[in-house]
Design a protein around this motif. Structure first.
Motif, PDB file in Angstrom:
ATOM      1  N   GLU A   9     -16.170   0.337 -19.662  1.00  0.00           N
ATOM      2  CA  GLU A   9     -14.872  -0.229 -19.277  1.00  0.00           C
ATOM      3  C   GLU A   9     -13.889   0.918 -19.082  1.00  0.00           C
ATOM      4  O   GLU A   9     -14.080   1.978 -19.655  1.00  0.00           O
ATOM      5  N   PRO A  10     -12.905   0.783 -18.269  1.00  0.00           N
ATOM      6  CA  PRO A  10     -12.438  -0.430 -17.623  1.00  0.00           C
ATOM      7  C   PRO A  10     -13.134  -0.727 -16.297  1.00  0.00           C
ATOM      8  O   PRO A  10     -12.733  -1.637 -15.585  1.00  0.00           O
ATOM      9  N   HIS A  11     -14.187  -0.009 -15.976  1.00  0.00           N
ATOM     10  CA  HIS A  11     -14.822  -0.105 -14.664  1.00  0.00           C
ATOM     11  C   HIS A  11     -15.795  -1.267 -14.523  1.00  0.00           C
ATOM     12  O   HIS A  11     -16.069  -1.699 -13.411  1.00  0.00           O
ATOM     13  N   GLN A  29     -28.349   9.087 -14.835  1.00  0.00           N
ATOM     14  CA  GLN A  29     -29.523   8.571 -14.125  1.00  0.00           C
ATOM     15  C   GLN A  29     -29.198   7.287 -13.363  1.00  0.00           C
ATOM     16  O   GLN A  29     -29.860   6.965 -12.387  1.00  0.00           O
ATOM     17  N   ALA A  30     -28.165   6.570 -13.818  1.00  0.00           N
ATOM     18  CA  ALA A  30     -27.726   5.350 -13.145  1.00  0.00           C
ATOM     19  C   ALA A  30     -26.662   5.632 -12.079  1.00  0.00           C
ATOM     20  O   ALA A  30     -26.112   4.704 -11.490  1.00  0.00           O
ATOM     21  N   GLY A  31     -26.340   6.906 -11.856  1.00  0.00           N
ATOM     22  CA  GLY A  31     -25.354   7.269 -10.844  1.00  0.00           C
ATOM     23  C   GLY A  31     -23.925   7.270 -11.341  1.00  0.00           C
ATOM     24  O   GLY A  31     -22.994   7.275 -10.545  1.00  0.00           O
ATOM     25  N   ILE A  32     -23.730   7.261 -12.658  1.00  0.00           N
ATOM     26  CA  ILE A  32     -22.392   7.263 -13.243  1.00  0.00           C
ATOM     27  C   ILE A  32     -22.136   8.629 -13.868  1.00  0.00           C
ATOM     28  O   ILE A  32     -22.871   9.066 -14.744  1.00  0.00           O
ATOM     29  N   HIS A  90     -12.396   7.117 -19.839  1.00  0.00           N
ATOM     30  CA  HIS A  90     -11.155   7.155 -19.087  1.00  0.00           C
ATOM     31  C   HIS A  90     -11.251   7.815 -17.724  1.00  0.00           C
ATOM     32  O   HIS A  90     -10.413   7.590 -16.876  1.00  0.00           O
ATOM     33  N   ALA A  91     -12.267   8.644 -17.498  1.00  0.00           N
ATOM     34  CA  ALA A  91     -12.395   9.318 -16.198  1.00  0.00           C
ATOM     35  C   ALA A  91     -13.863   9.369 -15.818  1.00  0.00           C
ATOM     36  O   ALA A  91     -14.603  10.198 -16.281  1.00  0.00           O
ATOM     37  N   THR A  92     -14.276   8.442 -14.966  1.00  0.00           N
ATOM     38  CA  THR A  92     -15.667   8.415 -14.509  1.00  0.00           C
ATOM     39  C   THR A  92     -15.704   8.230 -13.010  1.00  0.00           C
ATOM     40  O   THR A  92     -14.746   7.746 -12.408  1.00  0.00           O
ATOM     41  N   THR A  93     -16.806   8.585 -12.419  1.00  0.00           N
ATOM     42  CA  THR A  93     -17.021   8.299 -11.003  1.00  0.00           C
ATOM     43  C   THR A  93     -18.430   7.776 -10.851  1.00  0.00           C
ATOM     44  O   THR A  93     -19.349   8.240 -11.521  1.00  0.00           O
ATOM     45  N   GLN A  94     -18.591   6.804  -9.999  1.00  0.00           N
ATOM     46  CA  GLN A  94     -19.925   6.275  -9.763  1.00  0.00           C
ATOM     47  C   GLN A  94     -20.421   6.884  -8.456  1.00  0.00           C
ATOM     48  O   GLN A  94     -19.734   6.829  -7.440  1.00  0.00           O
ATOM     49  N   ALA A  95     -21.603   7.491  -8.521  1.00  0.00           N
ATOM     50  CA  ALA A  95     -22.161   8.146  -7.339  1.00  0.00           C
ATOM     51  C   ALA A  95     -22.672   7.143  -6.342  1.00  0.00           C
ATOM     52  O   ALA A  95     -22.970   6.027  -6.664  1.00  0.00           O
TER      53      ALA A  95
END
Length: 95
Positions: A9-11, A29-32, A90-95
Protein backbone atom coordinates in the motif's frame (compact mmCIF):
# COMPACT_ATOMS: atom_id res chain seq x y z
CA UNK A 1 8.88 -24.09 1.64
CA UNK A 2 5.92 -21.78 2.17
CA UNK A 3 4.89 -18.92 -0.11
CA UNK A 4 3.01 -15.92 1.23
CA UNK A 5 1.04 -13.16 -0.49
CA UNK A 6 2.34 -9.65 0.22
CA UNK A 7 0.39 -6.50 -0.58
CA UNK A 8 2.01 -3.07 -0.92
CA UNK A 9 0.00 0.00 0.00
CA UNK A 10 -0.88 2.65 -0.95
CA UNK A 11 -0.42 1.19 -4.44
CA UNK A 12 -2.44 -2.00 -4.06
CA UNK A 13 0.27 -4.11 -5.69
CA UNK A 14 0.71 -7.74 -4.63
CA UNK A 15 3.38 -10.38 -5.05
CA UNK A 16 4.21 -13.86 -3.81
CA UNK A 17 7.11 -14.17 -1.38
CA UNK A 18 8.69 -17.53 -0.53
CA UNK A 19 9.74 -17.87 3.11
CA UNK A 20 13.42 -18.33 2.16
CA UNK A 21 13.66 -15.12 0.08
CA UNK A 22 13.64 -11.49 1.20
CA UNK A 23 10.59 -9.34 0.59
CA UNK A 24 12.61 -7.02 -1.63
CA UNK A 25 13.93 -9.80 -3.85
CA UNK A 26 10.43 -11.25 -4.23
CA UNK A 27 9.02 -7.81 -5.08
CA UNK A 28 11.73 -7.23 -7.68
CA UNK A 29 10.96 -10.59 -9.30
CA UNK A 30 7.35 -9.39 -9.59
CA UNK A 31 8.46 -6.16 -11.30
CA UNK A 32 8.13 -3.94 -8.22
CA UNK A 33 11.13 -1.79 -7.34
CA UNK A 34 11.42 -0.76 -3.71
CA UNK A 35 13.80 1.90 -2.37
CA UNK A 36 17.26 0.49 -1.66
CA UNK A 37 20.84 1.57 -1.31
CA UNK A 38 22.81 -1.04 0.63
CA UNK A 39 22.86 -4.83 0.62
CA UNK A 40 22.10 -5.52 4.28
CA UNK A 41 19.50 -3.04 5.57
CA UNK A 42 21.86 -0.87 7.59
CA UNK A 43 21.33 2.29 5.50
CA UNK A 44 17.57 2.28 6.27
CA UNK A 45 16.65 3.38 2.73
CA UNK A 46 14.26 0.42 2.48
CA UNK A 47 12.43 0.99 5.80
CA UNK A 48 8.69 0.53 5.47
CA UNK A 49 5.79 -0.22 7.81
CA UNK A 50 4.31 -3.65 8.43
CA UNK A 51 0.56 -3.16 8.94
CA UNK A 52 -0.25 -6.86 9.26
CA UNK A 53 1.60 -10.14 9.09
CA UNK A 54 5.00 -11.16 10.34
CA UNK A 55 8.60 -11.24 9.15
CA UNK A 56 11.83 -12.61 10.53
CA UNK A 57 15.51 -11.84 10.08
CA UNK A 58 18.39 -14.29 9.85
CA UNK A 59 20.34 -12.10 12.29
CA UNK A 60 19.45 -9.08 14.38
CA UNK A 61 19.82 -6.12 12.00
CA UNK A 62 21.28 -2.87 13.36
CA UNK A 63 19.13 -0.73 11.06
CA UNK A 64 16.11 -0.89 13.40
CA UNK A 65 15.93 0.30 16.98
CA UNK A 66 13.57 -1.31 19.48
CA UNK A 67 11.32 1.75 19.04
CA UNK A 68 11.31 1.28 15.25
CA UNK A 69 10.32 -2.36 15.65
CA UNK A 70 7.57 -1.46 18.13
CA UNK A 71 6.21 1.04 15.59
CA UNK A 72 6.02 -1.71 12.94
CA UNK A 73 9.07 -0.72 10.88
CA UNK A 74 10.73 -3.47 8.85
CA UNK A 75 13.69 -3.74 6.46
CA UNK A 76 12.41 -5.51 3.33
CA UNK A 77 15.97 -5.79 2.01
CA UNK A 78 16.64 -8.44 4.66
CA UNK A 79 13.16 -9.37 5.98
CA UNK A 80 11.87 -12.89 5.32
CA UNK A 81 8.09 -13.44 5.40
CA UNK A 82 6.56 -15.85 7.91
CA UNK A 83 2.95 -15.04 6.95
CA UNK A 84 0.94 -13.07 4.44
CA UNK A 85 1.69 -9.39 4.92
CA UNK A 86 0.44 -5.88 4.26
CA UNK A 87 3.19 -3.27 4.07
CA UNK A 88 3.34 0.46 3.39
CA UNK A 89 6.14 1.54 1.08
CA UNK A 90 6.40 5.23 0.35
CA UNK A 91 8.42 5.24 -2.89
CA UNK A 92 8.02 2.36 -5.31
CA UNK A 93 7.78 1.90 -9.04
CA UNK A 94 6.26 -1.00 -10.87
CA UNK A 95 8.26 -2.10 -13.90
Amino acid sequence: MSVFRVRIEPHGWSFDAPDHQTLMKSARQAGIEMPRSCQNGTCRTCVCTLLSGQVRYRIEWPGLSPEDKAAGSILPRVALPTSAALIVVHATTQA
